[in-house]
Design a protein around this motif. Structure first.
Motif, PDB file in Angstrom:
ATOM      1  N   VAL A   1       0.829  -1.199   0.000  1.00 23.37           N
ATOM      2  CA  VAL A   1       0.000   0.000   0.000  1.00 23.37           C
ATOM      3  C   VAL A   1       0.869   1.257   0.000  1.00 23.37           C
ATOM      4  O   VAL A   1       0.745   2.108  -0.867  1.00 23.37           O
ATOM      5  N   ALA A   2       1.753   1.352   0.999  1.00 27.28           N
ATOM      6  CA  ALA A   2       2.552   2.577   1.137  1.00 27.28           C
ATOM      7  C   ALA A   2       3.744   2.330   2.047  1.00 27.28           C
ATOM      8  O   ALA A   2       3.759   1.386   2.837  1.00 27.28           O
ATOM      9  N   ARG A   3       4.720   3.227   1.939  1.00 26.44           N
ATOM     10  CA  ARG A   3       5.921   3.135   2.754  1.00 26.44           C
ATOM     11  C   ARG A   3       6.379   4.539   3.125  1.00 26.44           C
ATOM     12  O   ARG A   3       6.240   5.486   2.332  1.00 26.44           O
ATOM     13  N   ILE A   4       6.944   4.674   4.307  1.00 29.15           N
ATOM     14  CA  ILE A   4       7.575   5.923   4.719  1.00 29.15           C
ATOM     15  C   ILE A   4       8.960   5.605   5.241  1.00 29.15           C
ATOM     16  O   ILE A   4       9.135   4.661   6.020  1.00 29.15           O
ATOM     17  N   GLY A   5       9.944   6.361   4.783  1.00 33.96           N
ATOM     18  CA  GLY A   5      11.324   6.095   5.146  1.00 33.96           C
ATOM     19  C   GLY A   5      11.823   6.996   6.256  1.00 33.96           C
ATOM     20  O   GLY A   5      11.120   7.904   6.710  1.00 33.96           O
ATOM     21  N   PRO A   6      13.042   6.778   6.689  1.00 36.70           N
ATOM     22  CA  PRO A   6      13.615   7.571   7.776  1.00 36.70           C
ATOM     23  C   PRO A   6      13.611   9.073   7.506  1.00 36.70           C
ATOM     24  O   PRO A   6      13.458   9.869   8.445  1.00 36.70           O
ATOM     25  N   SER A   7      13.769   9.453   6.252  1.00 39.81           N
ATOM     26  CA  SER A   7      13.785  10.870   5.925  1.00 39.81           C
ATOM     27  C   SER A   7      12.392  11.469   5.823  1.00 39.81           C
ATOM     28  O   SER A   7      12.249  12.681   5.662  1.00 39.81           O
ATOM     29  N   GLY A   8      11.396  10.606   5.905  1.00 38.21           N
ATOM     30  CA  GLY A   8      10.013  11.052   5.763  1.00 38.21           C
ATOM     31  C   GLY A   8       9.485  10.918   4.350  1.00 38.21           C
ATOM     32  O   GLY A   8       8.310  11.213   4.105  1.00 38.21           O
ATOM     33  N   GLY A   9      10.342  10.469   3.438  1.00 38.60           N
ATOM     34  CA  GLY A   9       9.885  10.279   2.084  1.00 38.60           C
ATOM     35  C   GLY A   9       8.882   9.140   1.993  1.00 38.60           C
ATOM     36  O   GLY A   9       8.986   8.146   2.714  1.00 38.60           O
ATOM     37  N   THR A  10       7.896   9.296   1.143  1.00 35.94           N
ATOM     38  CA  THR A  10       6.842   8.296   1.027  1.00 35.94           C
ATOM     39  C   THR A  10       6.810   7.689  -0.371  1.00 35.94           C
ATOM     40  O   THR A  10       7.251   8.289  -1.347  1.00 35.94           O
ATOM     41  N   HIS A  11       6.274   6.490  -0.433  1.00 33.39           N
ATOM     42  CA  HIS A  11       6.116   5.786  -1.703  1.00 33.39           C
ATOM     43  C   HIS A  11       4.847   4.977  -1.614  1.00 33.39           C
ATOM     44  O   HIS A  11       4.566   4.357  -0.593  1.00 33.39           O
ATOM     45  N   TYR A  12       4.067   4.988  -2.692  1.00 32.78           N
ATOM     46  CA  TYR A  12       2.790   4.292  -2.698  1.00 32.78           C
ATOM     47  C   TYR A  12       2.790   3.197  -3.752  1.00 32.78           C
ATOM     48  O   TYR A  12       3.462   3.287  -4.788  1.00 32.78           O
ATOM     49  N   GLY A  13       1.983   2.177  -3.495  1.00 35.69           N
ATOM     50  CA  GLY A  13       1.851   1.095  -4.432  1.00 35.69           C
ATOM     51  C   GLY A  13       1.324   1.569  -5.777  1.00 35.69           C
ATOM     52  O   GLY A  13       0.572   2.538  -5.855  1.00 35.69           O
ATOM     53  N   GLU A  14       1.697   0.841  -6.810  1.00 32.09           N
ATOM     54  CA  GLU A  14       1.372   1.266  -8.175  1.00 32.09           C
ATOM     55  C   GLU A  14      -0.122   1.471  -8.380  1.00 32.09           C
ATOM     56  O   GLU A  14      -0.547   2.391  -9.067  1.00 32.09           O
ATOM     57  N   PHE A  15      -0.916   0.643  -7.757  1.00 27.73           N
ATOM     58  CA  PHE A  15      -2.360   0.730  -7.977  1.00 27.73           C
ATOM     59  C   PHE A  15      -3.080   1.343  -6.797  1.00 27.73           C
ATOM     60  O   PHE A  15      -4.295   1.307  -6.713  1.00 27.73           O
ATOM     61  N   MET A  16      -2.297   1.925  -5.875  1.00 28.46           N
ATOM     62  CA  MET A  16      -2.917   2.519  -4.710  1.00 28.46           C
ATOM     63  C   MET A  16      -3.489   3.891  -5.041  1.00 28.46           C
ATOM     64  O   MET A  16      -2.888   4.679  -5.735  1.00 28.46           O
ATOM     65  N   SER A  17      -4.632   4.126  -4.514  1.00 30.09           N
ATOM     66  CA  SER A  17      -5.338   5.369  -4.791  1.00 30.09           C
ATOM     67  C   SER A  17      -4.751   6.522  -4.014  1.00 30.09           C
ATOM     68  O   SER A  17      -4.146   6.348  -2.951  1.00 30.09           O
ATOM     69  N   SER A  18      -4.970   7.712  -4.540  1.00 27.83           N
ATOM     70  CA  SER A  18      -4.573   8.919  -3.821  1.00 27.83           C
ATOM     71  C   SER A  18      -5.439   9.134  -2.585  1.00 27.83           C
ATOM     72  O   SER A  18      -5.223  10.069  -1.832  1.00 27.83           O
ATOM     73  N   ARG A  19      -6.381   8.240  -2.391  1.00 26.31           N
ATOM     74  CA  ARG A  19      -7.222   8.329  -1.196  1.00 26.31           C
ATOM     75  C   ARG A  19      -6.452   7.909   0.065  1.00 26.31           C
ATOM     76  O   ARG A  19      -6.916   8.124   1.177  1.00 26.31           O
ATOM     77  N   PHE A  20      -5.278   7.293  -0.128  1.00 30.20           N
ATOM     78  CA  PHE A  20      -4.495   6.801   1.009  1.00 30.20           C
ATOM     79  C   PHE A  20      -3.303   7.721   1.263  1.00 30.20           C
ATOM     80  O   PHE A  20      -2.626   8.152   0.330  1.00 30.20           O
ATOM     81  N   THR A  21      -3.017   7.956   2.540  1.00 28.91           N
ATOM     82  CA  THR A  21      -1.870   8.778   2.920  1.00 28.91           C
ATOM     83  C   THR A  21      -1.167   8.133   4.110  1.00 28.91           C
ATOM     84  O   THR A  21      -1.816   7.834   5.116  1.00 28.91           O
TER      85      THR A  21
END
Length: 121
Positions: free
Chosen positions: A48-68
């Motif tokens: 679904v999503a990931r957040i790294g130590p720097s605070g950078g985020t990455h979302y799954g390819e098919f994940m909606s912008s409805r998720f944060t």
């Protein structure tokens, strides 16, 4: 070792919002990669999503912008905010953590027990 405990799942109606939480212990959240996965009945677990130590985020390819995905360093926790939920979002949502950059699901050695999110139509 990292221990993860999810909470906040439940039964909601289509169109509702929900935030699930992941409390981490054993390591400071801001020093690790924290991710969310979900698994619907009869389907494979998906990123679904990931957040790294720097605070950078990455979302799954098919994940909606409805998720944060967000993180609260003071509470040593990560969150997944889900808006305008649909029945297709029904799944067990899992929190995962990795000490090193995770390329895929298998790179996360630490997992929570999951929290059920059910969206009724």
């Amino acid at each position: 070792q990292v221990q993860l405990v999810e909470s906040g799942g439940g039964l909601v109606q289509a169109g509702d919002s929900l935030r699930v939480s992941c409390a981490a212990s054993g390591r400071t959240a801001r020093t690790i990669f924290m991710g969310w996965f979900r698994q619907a009945p009869g389907k494979a677990r998906e990123f679904v999503a990931r957040i790294g130590p720097s605070g950078g985020t990455h979302y799954g390819e098919f994940m909606s912008s409805r998720f944060t995905i967000t993180r609260d360093d003071a509470k040593n926790a990560a969150y997944l905010e889900m808006n305008r939920l649909t029945p297709e979002d029904t799944a067990v949502y899992y929190c995962a953590a990795a000490l090193d950059y995770p390329s895929g699901r298998s790179d996360y050695p630490f997992w929570g027990q999951g929290t059920q999110v059910t969206v009724s139509s």
